[in-house]
Design an enzyme around this catalytic site. Structure first.
Site, PDB file in Angstrom:
ATOM      1  N   TYR A 164     -13.109   8.641  23.480  1.00 45.34           N
ATOM      2  CA  TYR A 164     -13.702   7.405  24.030  1.00 45.34           C
ATOM      3  C   TYR A 164     -15.198   7.578  24.286  1.00 45.34           C
ATOM      4  O   TYR A 164     -16.018   6.771  23.837  1.00 45.34           O
ATOM      5  CB  TYR A 164     -12.962   7.025  25.318  1.00 45.34           C
ATOM      6  N   LYS A 168     -18.450   5.706  22.536  1.00 47.93           N
ATOM      7  CA  LYS A 168     -19.363   4.859  23.318  1.00 47.93           C
ATOM      8  C   LYS A 168     -20.801   5.393  23.291  1.00 47.93           C
ATOM      9  O   LYS A 168     -21.757   4.620  23.352  1.00 47.93           O
ATOM     10  CB  LYS A 168     -18.846   4.730  24.760  1.00 47.93           C
TER      11      LYS A 168
HETATM   12  N1  LIG Z   1     -12.466  -1.697  32.137  1.00 49.22           N
HETATM   13  C1  LIG Z   1     -13.366  -0.734  32.283  1.00 49.22           C
HETATM   14  O1  LIG Z   1     -13.326   0.056  33.238  1.00 49.22           O
HETATM   15  C2  LIG Z   1     -14.494  -0.596  31.286  1.00 49.22           C
HETATM   16  C3  LIG Z   1     -15.616   0.174  31.649  1.00 49.22           C
HETATM   17  C4  LIG Z   1     -16.655   0.337  30.743  1.00 49.22           C
HETATM   18  C5  LIG Z   1     -16.576  -0.257  29.498  1.00 49.22           C
HETATM   19  N2  LIG Z   1     -15.479  -0.995  29.166  1.00 49.22           N
HETATM   20  C6  LIG Z   1     -15.463  -1.603  27.839  1.00 49.22           C
HETATM   21  O2  LIG Z   1     -15.404  -3.008  27.979  1.00 49.22           O
HETATM   22  C7  LIG Z   1     -14.789  -3.591  26.839  1.00 49.22           C
HETATM   23  C8  LIG Z   1     -13.685  -4.552  27.248  1.00 49.22           C
HETATM   24  O3  LIG Z   1     -12.692  -3.842  27.932  1.00 49.22           O
HETATM   25  P1  LIG Z   1     -11.749  -4.477  29.046  1.00 49.22           P
HETATM   26  O4  LIG Z   1     -11.725  -3.515  30.156  1.00 49.22           O
HETATM   27  O5  LIG Z   1     -12.109  -5.892  29.290  1.00 49.22           O
HETATM   28  O6  LIG Z   1     -10.332  -4.327  28.339  1.00 49.22           O
HETATM   29  P2  LIG Z   1      -9.326  -5.377  27.666  1.00 49.22           P
HETATM   30  O7  LIG Z   1      -8.162  -4.560  27.291  1.00 49.22           O
HETATM   31  O8  LIG Z   1      -9.111  -6.543  28.555  1.00 49.22           O
HETATM   32  O9  LIG Z   1     -10.128  -5.863  26.376  1.00 49.22           O
HETATM   33  C9  LIG Z   1     -10.173  -5.178  25.160  1.00 49.22           C
HETATM   34  C10 LIG Z   1      -9.588  -6.089  24.086  1.00 49.22           C
HETATM   35  O10 LIG Z   1      -9.837  -5.548  22.797  1.00 49.22           O
HETATM   36  C11 LIG Z   1      -8.754  -5.939  21.982  1.00 49.22           C
HETATM   37  N3  LIG Z   1      -8.668  -5.144  20.759  1.00 49.22           N
HETATM   38  C12 LIG Z   1      -8.173  -3.892  20.623  1.00 49.22           C
HETATM   39  N4  LIG Z   1      -8.252  -3.508  19.350  1.00 49.22           N
HETATM   40  C13 LIG Z   1      -8.798  -4.542  18.654  1.00 49.22           C
HETATM   41  C14 LIG Z   1      -9.123  -4.745  17.281  1.00 49.22           C
HETATM   42  N5  LIG Z   1      -8.914  -3.778  16.379  1.00 49.22           N
HETATM   43  N6  LIG Z   1      -9.653  -5.930  16.906  1.00 49.22           N
HETATM   44  C15 LIG Z   1      -9.876  -6.905  17.822  1.00 49.22           C
HETATM   45  N7  LIG Z   1      -9.589  -6.762  19.146  1.00 49.22           N
HETATM   46  C16 LIG Z   1      -9.060  -5.597  19.556  1.00 49.22           C
HETATM   47  C17 LIG Z   1      -7.533  -5.738  22.873  1.00 49.22           C
HETATM   48  O11 LIG Z   1      -6.400  -6.437  22.390  1.00 49.22           O
HETATM   49  C18 LIG Z   1      -8.053  -6.250  24.216  1.00 49.22           C
HETATM   50  O12 LIG Z   1      -7.715  -7.599  24.454  1.00 49.22           O
HETATM   51  C19 LIG Z   1     -14.303  -2.424  25.989  1.00 49.22           C
HETATM   52  O13 LIG Z   1     -15.258  -2.160  24.977  1.00 49.22           O
HETATM   53  C20 LIG Z   1     -14.255  -1.261  26.979  1.00 49.22           C
HETATM   54  O14 LIG Z   1     -14.390  -0.018  26.351  1.00 49.22           O
HETATM   55  C21 LIG Z   1     -14.437  -1.192  30.037  1.00 49.22           C
END
Ligand SMILES: NC(=O)c1ccc[n+]([C@@H]2O[C@H](COP(=O)([O-])OP(=O)(O)OC[C@H]3O[C@@H](n4cnc5c(N)ncnc54)[C@H](O)[C@@H]3O)[C@@H](O)[C@H]2O)c1
Length: 271
Positions: A164, A168
């Site tokens: 991961y 990133k």
């Molecule tokens: N939640 C956290 O703590 C956090 C922290 C830092 C960064 N992020 C980043 O934020 C972003 C959103 O994450 P989130 O926490 O809202 O999670 P989330 O699970 O709600 O959203 C991620 C979405 O991506 C979709 N997805 C997965 N594979 C896919 C593909 N091949 N094609 C299209 N869609 C796909 C999933 O179905 C999901 O709905 C991500 O990039 C994550 O790495 C999250």
């Protein structure tokens, strides 16, 4: 408030029930943009619900399911967007592979799991940037691209985050190169690096962190308390924190900002 009227924004991975993509989609719709939401087919119900909420905000919304790690799906997403709105002004690369089997030490990390994380997080971001930037250049209206990285893709590196974190970190590198390449076309490319946020993907992360806690809600409470206590601003990041920054980066008010990776972690790191 910013003015995104007549702009079209494409947001990948927006099907999370209370995810970052959904929050950004609603916020950009409130600023007047037309919205295209993408996620995997399994999230069609959530995407259609989101579409209804966006339409209530008087913006138009198109749902296009597809896997962003596949170039034919990304090209389809753009084709459908062009057909409906005839332009793309904003791209938010938000989709990410779910966190589960990758949260192991690198010496135990399976090649297949590594590939899956990098295919979705990094290659998916590359493909969306590539095909959308081509459209933006062709349309000659400039544009804004925002890649969602993470604080663990910057300087808050943790053990068991090998796949991961590296995906990133690489997204930030891609962001910097794209900013150099696309500046002359008036396309700004930035990354947002949020700290921990409670969303659907957090469930698996919390389960792996608190293996002895059988009740997920209790484990999430522990996570929120421990992480919050260790943060100068005393709380976790929220999806609204991210959508506030995303709205600014999509607006003309941020037109001189490009190639940056902005951390949203309440002061946890010194960067
Ligand atoms: N939640 C956290 O703590 C956090 C922290 C830092 C960064 N992020 C980043 O934020 C972003 C959103 O994450 P989130 O926490 O809202 O999670 P989330 O699970 O709600 O959203 C991620 C979405 O991506 C979709 N997805 C997965 N594979 C896919 C593909 N091949 N094609 C299209 N869609 C796909 C999933 O179905 C999901 O709905 C991500 O990039 C994550 O790495 C999250």
């Amino acid at each position: 408030m910013y003015n995104l009227k007549n702009k079209t924004a494409v947001i990948t991975g927006a099907g999370g029930k209370y995810g970052i993509g959904r929050s950004i989609a609603l916020r950009l719709a409130s600023e007047g943009a037309n919205i295209v939401v993408n996620d995997l087919k399994t999230k069609i119900k959530e995407l259609n619900n989101l579409r209804e909420l966006i339409i209530k905000k008087s913006s138009d919304c198109l749902v296009v399911c597809g896997d962003i790690s596949k170039s034919k799906d990304v090209e389809f997403l753009i084709k459908k967007t062009n057909k409906k709105f005839n332009r793309i002004d904003i791209l938010i690369n938000n989709a990410a592979a779910s966190a589960k089997f990758d949260r192991v030490p690198i010496i135990s990390l399976r090649e297949k799991i590594w590939d899956n994380i990098h295919d979705i997080n990094l290659k998916g971001t590359f493909l969306s940037c590539k095909f959308v930037a081509k459209e933006m250049i062709k349309n000659n209206n400039g544009g804004k691209i925002i890649n969602i990285s993470s604080s663990v893709g910057k300087d808050y590196v943790k053990e068991n985050y090998g796949a991961y974190s590296s995906s990133k970190f690489a997204i930030r590198g891609l962001t910097q190169v794209l900013a150099k390449e696309l500046g002359k076309h008036n396309i700004m490319v930035n990354a947002i690096c949020p700290g921990a946020i409670v969303t659907e993907r957090t469930n698996n992360i919390v389960k792996s962190l608190y293996k002895n806690e059988a009740n997920l809600n209790k484990a999430i409470k522990k996570y929120v308390k421990e992480y919050g206590d260790d943060t100068p601003l005393g709380r976790l990041c929220t999806t609204e924190d991210v959508s506030n920054l995303a709205a600014f980066l999509c607006s003309k008010e941020s037109d001189f900002i490009t190639g940056k990776s902005i951390t949203l972690d309440g002061g946890k790191n010194t960067d």
